[in-house]
Every structure is written in structure tokens, then in C-alpha cells.
Design a protein around this motif. Structure first.
Motif, PDB file in Angstrom:
ATOM      1  N   ASP A 102     -10.619   6.048  -1.502  1.00 17.80           N
ATOM      2  CA  ASP A 102     -10.026   7.381  -1.436  1.00 17.80           C
ATOM      3  C   ASP A 102     -11.024   8.419  -0.932  1.00 17.80           C
ATOM      4  O   ASP A 102     -10.644   9.371  -0.229  1.00 17.80           O
ATOM      5  N   THR A 103     -12.320   8.253  -1.276  1.00 12.66           N
ATOM      6  CA  THR A 103     -13.337   9.251  -0.911  1.00 12.66           C
ATOM      7  C   THR A 103     -14.284   8.763   0.169  1.00 12.66           C
ATOM      8  O   THR A 103     -14.922   9.573   0.845  1.00 12.66           O
ATOM      9  N   GLY A 104     -14.407   7.455   0.312  1.00 13.88           N
ATOM     10  CA  GLY A 104     -15.353   6.907   1.277  1.00 13.88           C
ATOM     11  C   GLY A 104     -16.787   6.917   0.785  1.00 13.88           C
ATOM     12  O   GLY A 104     -17.712   6.554   1.533  1.00 13.88           O
ATOM     13  N   LYS A 105     -17.005   7.305  -0.474  1.00 10.75           N
ATOM     14  CA  LYS A 105     -18.360   7.352  -1.031  1.00 10.75           C
ATOM     15  C   LYS A 105     -18.670   6.056  -1.765  1.00 10.75           C
ATOM     16  O   LYS A 105     -17.784   5.275  -2.093  1.00 10.75           O
ATOM     17  N   THR A 106     -19.973   5.874  -2.027  1.00  7.47           N
ATOM     18  CA  THR A 106     -20.405   4.680  -2.748  1.00  7.47           C
ATOM     19  C   THR A 106     -19.757   4.641  -4.126  1.00  7.47           C
ATOM     20  O   THR A 106     -19.694   5.653  -4.837  1.00  7.47           O
ATOM     21  N   VAL A 151       7.082   2.596  -4.627  1.00  3.92           N
ATOM     22  CA  VAL A 151       5.698   2.143  -4.766  1.00  3.92           C
ATOM     23  C   VAL A 151       4.891   3.249  -5.437  1.00  3.92           C
ATOM     24  O   VAL A 151       4.868   4.395  -4.962  1.00  3.92           O
ATOM     25  N   LYS A 152       4.255   2.941  -6.561  1.00  4.67           N
ATOM     26  CA  LYS A 152       3.454   3.910  -7.293  1.00  4.67           C
ATOM     27  C   LYS A 152       2.046   3.961  -6.726  1.00  4.67           C
ATOM     28  O   LYS A 152       1.406   2.924  -6.512  1.00  4.67           O
ATOM     29  N   ASN A 153       1.596   5.186  -6.485  1.00  9.78           N
ATOM     30  CA  ASN A 153       0.237   5.386  -5.991  1.00  9.78           C
ATOM     31  C   ASN A 153      -0.735   5.274  -7.152  1.00  9.78           C
ATOM     32  O   ASN A 153      -0.596   5.948  -8.170  1.00  9.78           O
ATOM     33  N   LYS A 154      -1.741   4.433  -7.002  1.00  6.76           N
ATOM     34  CA  LYS A 154      -2.735   4.244  -8.044  1.00  6.76           C
ATOM     35  C   LYS A 154      -4.117   4.500  -7.466  1.00  6.76           C
ATOM     36  O   LYS A 154      -4.349   4.292  -6.266  1.00  6.76           O
ATOM     37  N   PRO A 155      -5.037   4.957  -8.297  1.00  8.41           N
ATOM     38  CA  PRO A 155      -6.409   5.134  -7.806  1.00  8.41           C
ATOM     39  C   PRO A 155      -6.912   3.821  -7.214  1.00  8.41           C
ATOM     40  O   PRO A 155      -6.802   2.760  -7.829  1.00  8.41           O
ATOM     41  N   GLU A 156      -7.458   3.939  -6.002  1.00 11.72           N
ATOM     42  CA  GLU A 156      -7.919   2.738  -5.314  1.00 11.72           C
ATOM     43  C   GLU A 156      -9.180   2.199  -5.972  1.00 11.72           C
ATOM     44  O   GLU A 156     -10.069   2.960  -6.362  1.00 11.72           O
ATOM     45  N   GLY A 157      -9.235   0.914  -6.102  1.00 15.39           N
ATOM     46  CA  GLY A 157     -10.447   0.291  -6.583  1.00 15.39           C
ATOM     47  C   GLY A 157     -11.500   0.238  -5.487  1.00 15.39           C
ATOM     48  O   GLY A 157     -11.213   0.470  -4.316  1.00 15.39           O
ATOM     49  N   ASP A 206       0.848  -1.188   0.000  1.00 15.61           N
ATOM     50  CA  ASP A 206       0.000   0.000   0.000  1.00 15.61           C
ATOM     51  C   ASP A 206       0.886   1.241   0.000  1.00 15.61           C
ATOM     52  O   ASP A 206       1.791   1.371   0.830  1.00 15.61           O
ATOM     53  N   PHE A 207       0.611   2.147  -0.915  1.00 15.48           N
ATOM     54  CA  PHE A 207       1.412   3.356  -1.027  1.00 15.48           C
ATOM     55  C   PHE A 207       1.351   4.179   0.251  1.00 15.48           C
ATOM     56  O   PHE A 207       2.343   4.778   0.673  1.00 15.48           O
ATOM     57  N   GLU A 208       0.177   4.188   0.859  1.00 15.50           N
ATOM     58  CA  GLU A 208       0.013   5.000   2.054  1.00 15.50           C
ATOM     59  C   GLU A 208       0.827   4.463   3.233  1.00 15.50           C
ATOM     60  O   GLU A 208       1.196   5.214   4.135  1.00 15.50           O
ATOM     61  N   SER A 209       1.110   3.171   3.249  1.00 17.16           N
ATOM     62  CA  SER A 209       1.850   2.587   4.368  1.00 17.16           C
ATOM     63  C   SER A 209       3.336   2.423   4.060  1.00 17.16           C
ATOM     64  O   SER A 209       4.171   2.422   4.963  1.00 17.16           O
ATOM     65  N   ALA A 210       3.702   2.270   2.790  1.00 19.15           N
ATOM     66  CA  ALA A 210       5.116   2.110   2.422  1.00 19.15           C
ATOM     67  C   ALA A 210       5.293   2.571   0.992  1.00 19.15           C
ATOM     68  O   ALA A 210       4.928   1.864   0.050  1.00 19.15           O
TER      69      ALA A 210
END
Length: 732
Positions: free
Chosen positions: A461-465, A422-428, A359-363
Motif C-alpha cells: 500500500d505504501t511501497g515502504k520497507t 470483495v472486501k479491501n484488507k490491509p495488504e501484507g 484483488d480489491f483493486e482489480s475487482a
């Protein structure tokens, strides 16, 4: 007449005078006669010399030629036998001639036989021997026996045997003409060091320099100008510089040119040369290295397993062997086991894999430290028996490892750094929670299918549906549900059954997929757990409705089962329905699911029915009464002892006695034992009729004084028999 002694002396004197008067056979001053045959020393002639111009090389004659004309012949090898025609004789003079040069290597000596003949072709004198010895000339050079290709390990110590060359000389043995001296006249490649030596006397080739290194390059130049260009790293040749080329070659093999010279190497002797090919066997004396000290690569977050990087290992040892093959190890930075590295044996490259998503956010950055080594241990085994099968260089060292350069320790391994970004990618989309519990009921009054919940994924990333996604079932073993592809609305298709084999601890599991609507779609998986609420829809029932017992059994245990779980199942309550039960019984509860039936009267063989009512914890009773069917049996494996009126035991067959229903009017003397055709009793003294037994068999009512004793023994037998049968049936 002379006396016998005087006659013998006279004959001996006459013979002596005759022998002494015989003429010369050879012109040689040294001559003797013995029984009409000259014993002449052998004549010696040097090979390859032409004696044909001489008037003669000898003469044969007989004493008889003084009185009459004789002619002479010559026979033997060199005359009339192979080699034919080397020696001839003058027919009337007895002079011997040599027609051509002799060859010692063809024949070393000749024995010729001369014969003198009368004109009438009778022998005047025979066996006149002529011995000729051919003396050697150094006219043959040594000849090599073709040497075999050999091999030796690099780094072998001085004196290590490699192979042996052997040359033969056809000249006379044990003379200087055949005394051979061996020497090394050329070594290729040659960088100024002679790595091999040959023993002058026996032709043994051995290692002459301990720095024999298979991986050392030898560079040769055709002129000084080329050397300067190479030294200055100039690629364009200036004008005035002559054409030249360079040759780089490894010490993988050597070509030796050897000389064998007779006369023990004297310049006057003959010589020959031979070529020996020697392969240099590889020793793991080169530590593998990598192309550079530091590498970098990148990976996409949340993607695994993937190949991250290929790293080339460099090793000068022989390719495609364990001395060349590299083994990589991650020594630090991989404590979580995210990475692994393997070697491609074809290219000797290390292939670095990411096995688990990151995970990009963790490493966002990770550093790995690698080391590389060969699959083979440093050094190579020195095999005993140098030169065997072309693999020399053992020198009796056994199976030990020889570390090149004399060091017996393994060098410290160098570490190489691999930096991974680690490349950050849009989360699925993701399901939250990963497992969603939903309560459902076994209530059959509900309508189906019906909506029970909605299970949508969200954008992390947004927490939305999540948008632009589709939903589908991934796993639904009994087809309980369906899902709306757009809204993720979940419908229950049928009445849940808590007793279904797909329900585990009251929960039915199904998986839902969320798939992004894009070219490279992403998929997320969530799980719904349908927790089935139990209804009291199962009544308690006997596990076993039929049991078999022995006649003397007093207690019968029964067990019931309720498929519902708490609070709709156990503890169960048992109640006896006496009016629908055969026999008198008393019922006692044992535990939550079992009870005991105690018989108040003796049980006779036959069938019994015990009717009872069983309630669960909620008081639910099955609409059908629970009936236990008991079968009381009497089994007889052998008959009792029978006695006649005189108290004599009646011998019966050992076959089992079947219980049959007797005919009351058959006289006892005519009763036969079934299966055996043996008469039970045919005595006229036995008076009585067959009586029907209360236990279903038969017996004799003999109406005699011993009938009471017979009945007593019968009772004792039955008691023992029933105990045995019931024990075998495990009914006690």
C-alpha cells in the motif's frame, strides 16, 4: 330224467319267480331288484338342515324277514367311519335316521352299506347300498388370499397394471355361490378422485387416473370454520369456532379397501374385504429450485481457497435420491475459473468456493449466474413386468423415459444471480522482485560466512520497507545461506560450488519468508537466485584411462572431460608426450573433447602406455599427466588345422585349445591337447621339436616339406580368427 335243455329252462323259471316275490327294501315307489340288491336313486339332503326329527329318511330290509327274525347293521362313512354317527339304523326294523345336520364342505356324498343278519350271526343279505348326496347352501363367504404390498410409478397412464387380488369360496364350484365379484369400496387418502380401479371379474387393480402425483398434498379439515381460517391465513381462532385440525399428506402411498362378494355381487350373497397397500414410486417430475432468485456474499481479498456461500436447493421428489439431488453450474461470470460449486449430498445445498485469491483493486464486485438441475434426467424409466417384486406400473413401456404431464422436452433452466463483493484488507508485505538474483563466486580466497546482500519485503500500500516483520529461511537444500531475522541480511555460509547437484544451470535457489508480527500473521515468500560465477578449478581428464584392443587395431579414440563451463572448459587441446609413450603413435584432434591415436607400427599382444597432455580453453593442465593404458589381446577360440608328413589332417578335440608355453625338449609324439586328453600327434614319422610362438602360443617345427604349406594355412587362419574376435569386441 329230463333232458339237459328242459332242466336249464326249469331252473331259470324258478329263479325268476324267486326274484319277483322279494319284498320292498325302501318306501320309495321307484325300486328294482338285481341279484338280490336294490338299485335305488340317490337321496338328496340339503346341508345345514336338521332332519333328526323325522321318523326315518329311509329303510333297508331283506325278503327273508318274512319267514324269520332278522336284524340290520349299517357301515361306511357317516356310519361307522368318519364322520362317525351321522347315520344310524333301527336294528330290527331297518329304518335309517340322520342324527345331525350335514355339511357339504365336510363331505359332498355318502355311500352306506346295509347288511341283514340271521340270529346265528350269519349274513342273510349284504351290500344293500344307500347313496346320499349333500346339496350346497351359500353358507361360506369369500376368503382373500393375503395381497402383497405393491407399487406403481406416479404419472402412469390409465390402465397400468398394479397388482391382483384373489379370493376363494368354499361353496360348490361353478355355481352362483362361488361366482365372485370384486369392487373398490374405499381409497385413502381421497381428495375426490379415485386413482385406482379393480376389475369385477378377475380382481386386477390398475391405474384409473393419469394425474397420479406423488408430490400433491391432500388437505382435509374437520369443519367449515377451519377451512375459513386457513383460507384467510388467520392463526388465532375466534370465539365460537369449534375445535378443528388440518392434515396435509402427500400421495406417497394409498390404502385400498376391496370387497369380494359371491352370488356375483348380489345383495343376498356373502362378502369379505381386504386391504391393499400401494406405494407411489417417484418420478423426476419436479424441477429443483432455490430459496430465492438472488443471493449475495462477500470475500476478503487475497484469501483463497475459501467457502463463499451455501445455497439450499428445493425439490419435492424423493429425498436422498438422484431425483432429489441437485447439481449446480456456473453459466456466466466465472470465465477466469476463480469459483467452483459443489453439492453437499446430505443437505442438497450448493457450496460455492473461491479457489484463487482476488484483488480489491482489480475487482471489487463480481456477479455469477447459476443454474440448477437434478442428477437424474427428467422422467423415470418404465420397467416391463408390472407388479414384479412389488414394483408395478410398467405396462410394457420398456426402458424409455416418461416425462410427467406428457411433455417430452426438458424445460428451460432458470438462472439465479449471485452477487459477490470483495472486501479491501490491509495488504501484507511482499517481496519485490519475487526472485532476486545475487552473483557469487567459487573463489576460495574469500572469508566465510560473509554478507552478500539484503532482501527485505515492502508494504504494497505504501511501497515502504515492511515493519513489524520477521525473516526466516523457507528453503535452502544445501545450507548455503543464513538470514538475519530483523534486517533480512543474507550471509553466504560456505564456498559456492558450481558443480553441486543443487545448482541448476549455474544457479542455486533458496526461499526467504517474511512473517508479520501480529495475532493473525501473514506470510510472504521471496526467492533468491545465487548465480555462481565459474572459476577454472577443474582440469580436463580422460574419461577412460584403460582400453582393450585387438592386435590389428590401428586407431584408438580417446575422450576427455572438463567439469567447468565456458570459457573454462572445452574446446580441449591434446598433445602426445612421446618420451613417456610405448610404441610409435600419431595424435589427431577429432572434436572439442576427443582425439584419435594412430599406431605407426603393428601392435603385438601386450600392454602399452600412451602419455598425453590435455589443456582446456584457458590452457589449464592437470598436474598429473594423463596416461592411457592399452592392452593388446590375442584370443583364440579354436585351433588351426594341423597336418602330418603325409599331408593327412590331424583330428583334434573340439574343445578350445589353450595357449600354453611349450617345453622345448618334449618330443612331439608325447604332446597332449589340454582338457581333452587326446594326443595331438603320436606318429613316429613326425620329427621335430616344439617351438615358442611369437604370439604367445606354440606350434610344431616339423622341418618337413609340408611345413611351408602348414605355415601358410596357419597364417590364413590367424588372419580370419583375429578379424572375427575384433569384430565381436566391436573394435573395428
Amino acid at each position: 330224467m329230463f333232458p339237459q335243455t328242459s332242466l336249464a329252462l326249469s331252473l331259470l323259471l324258478l329263479l325268476t319267480v324267486q326274484i319277483m316275490s322279494t319284498g320292498d327294501c325302501w318306501t320309495s315307489p321307484q325300486k328294482q331288484r338285481h341279484k338280490r340288491e336294490w338299485v335305488v336313486p340317490a337321496r338328496r339332503f340339503t346341508e345345514n338342515v336338521d332332519y333328526s326329527h323325522l321318523p326315518s329318511v329311509g329303510k333297508i330290509r331283506s325278503d327273508n324277514d318274512e319267514t324269520m327274525m332278522l336284524h340290520y347293521t349299517l357301515r361306511g362313512p357317516g356310519a361307522n367311519q368318519p364322520p362317525v354317527g351321522y347315520f344310524i339304523v333301527d336294528t330290527y326294523k331297518g329304518l335309517v335316521h340322520i342324527t345331525q345336520p350335514l355339511d357339504r364342505e365336510e363331505r359332498q356324498n355318502y355311500t352306506l352299506i346295509g347288511t341283514a343278519w340271521y340270529a346265528n350271526k350269519t349274513i342273510a343279505e349284504d351290500n344293500i347300498k344307500i347313496n346320499i348326496v349333500v346339496e350346497d347352501q351359500n353358507d361360506n363367504p369369500p376368503v382373500f388370499i393375503k395381497p402383497e404390498q405393491s407399487s406403481v410409478y406416479e404419472g402412469s397412464p390409465v390402465g397400468t397394471f398394479v397388482t391382483q387380488v384373489v379370493a376363494k369360496d368354499a361353496d360348490e364350484p361353478n355355481t352362483l355361490h362361488t361366482k365372485i365379484a370384486y369392487s373398490l369400496i374405499k381409497q385413502e387418502p381421497n381428495d375426490g378422485k379415485l386413482f385406482f380401479a379393480v376389475d369385477k371379474d378377475n380382481g386386477n387393480i390398475s391405474v384409473n387416473n393419469p394425474t397420479l402425483d406423488r408430490e400433491v398434498f391432500v388437505t382435509s379439515y374437520t369443519d367449515i370454520c377451519a377451512c375459513v381460517l386457513v383460507a384467510l391465513k388467520v392463526t388465532t381462532k375466534p370465539s365460537g369456532c369449534s375445535s378443528s385440525h388440518s392434515l396435509e399428506q402427500e400421495h406417497r402411498s394409498f390404502v385400498l379397501t376391496l370387497q369380494a362378494a359371491d352370488m356375483y355381487g348380489s345383495p343376498e350373497g356373502n362378502s369379505a374385504t381386504a386391504t391393499v397397500f400401494i406405494d407411489i414410486l417417484d418420478v423426476n417430475d419436479n424441477i429443483p429450485t432455490l430459496e430465492k432468485d438472488e443471493f449475495s456474499a462477500s470475500v476478503d481479498e487475497n484469501e483463497a481457497p475459501v467457502e463463499v456461500l451455501r445455497i439450499q436447493a428445493l425439490d419435492n421428489d424423493e429425498e436422498k435420491t438422484d431425483n432429489w439431488l441437485a447439481e449446480f453450474e456456473i453459466v456466466s461470470g466465472n470465465e477466469d475459473g476463480l469459483f467452483s460449486i459443489e453439492t453437499d449430498p446430505k443437505t442438497n445445498r450448493g457450496v460455492l468456493y473461491l479457489n484463487q485469491p482476488v484483488d480489491f483493486e482489480s475487482a471489487s464486485d463480481m456477479n455469477l449466474n447459476l443454474v440448477v438441475a437434478n442428477k437424474a434426467l427428467p422422467g423415470a424409466p418404465l420397467e416391463s413386468g408390472a407388479g414384479a417384486a412389488g414394483a408395478g406400473g410398467a405396462s410394457g413401456a420398456g426402458a424409455q423415459h416418461m416425462f410427467f404431464g406428457g411433455s417430452s422436452s426438458v424445460p428451460k433452466q432458470k438462472t439465479y444471480l449471485v452477487k459477490i463483493g470483495v472486501k479491501n484488507k490491509p495488504e501484507g508485505p511482499k517481496f519485490k522482485p519475487k526472485i532476486k538474483p545475487i552473483s557469487v563466486s567459487e573463489n576460495t580466497k574469500n572469508s566465510y560466512p560473509r554478507v552478500i546482500d539484503t532482501y527485505t519485503a515492502i508494504e504494497e500500500d505504501t511501497g515502504k520497507t515492511a515493519e513489524k516483520v520477521k525473516y526466516a529461511k523457507g528453503y535452502d537444500p544445501d545450507s548455503w545461506i543464513s538470514i538475519d531475522t530483523d534486517t533480512a541480511e543474507i550471509k553466504l555460509n560456505k564456498v559456492p560450488d558450481r558443480e553441486s547437484p543443487f545448482v541448476v544451470n549455474g544457479t542455486y535457489y533458496a526461499k526467504i519468508l517474511c512473517i508479520t508480527d501480529e495475532l493473525h500473521s501473514q506470510t510472504s515468500t521471496g526467492t533468491i537466485a545465487l548465480q555462481v560465477e565459474d572459476l577454472n578449478d577443474n582440469c580436463p581428464k580422460l574419461l577412460n584411462n584403460v582400453q582393450t584392443v585387438c592386435s590389428d587395431t590401428r586407431v584408438v579414440n580417446v575422450t576427455a572431460e572438463d567439469e567447468d563451463s565456458d570459457p573454462n572448459g572445452a574446446p580441449l587441446e591434446f598433445r602426445l608426450i612421446q618420451e613417456k609413450t610405448k610404441g610409435k603413435w600419431n595424435l589427431q584432434q577429432i572434436n572439442n573433447v576427443s582425439a584419435s591415436l594412430l599406431a605407426e607400427d603393428d601392435l603385438w599382444p601386450g600392454f602399452y602406455e600412451v602419455t598425453m597432455e590435455i589443456r582446456d580453453k584457458q590452457g589449464l593442465v592437470c598436474p598429473d599427466e594423463q596416461v592411457l593404458h592399452l592392452e593388446d589381446v590375442l584370443l583364440m577360440a579354436f585351433p588351426p588345422k594341423l597336418y602330418n608328413e603325409d599331408l593327412d589332417e590331424i583330428k583334434l578335440s573340439k574343445e578350445p585349445l589353450r595357449m600354453v608355453e611349450a617345453n622345448f625338449n618334449i618330443p612331439s609324439g608325447e604332446i597332449q591337447v589340454p582338457w581333452s586328453n587326446q594326443v595331438v600327434n603320436n606318429s613316429s614319422n613326425m620329427v621335430g621339436m616344439m617351438q615358442k610362438s611369437a604370439f604367445g602360443g606354440f606350434y610344431y617345427d616339423m622341418n618337413m616339406e609340408n611345413s611351408a604349406r602348414w605355415q601358410e594355412e596357419l597364417d590364413e587362419f590367424l588372419k580370419t580368427y583375429f578379424a572375427h574376435v575384433c569384430e565381436s569386441l566391436h573394435l573395428y
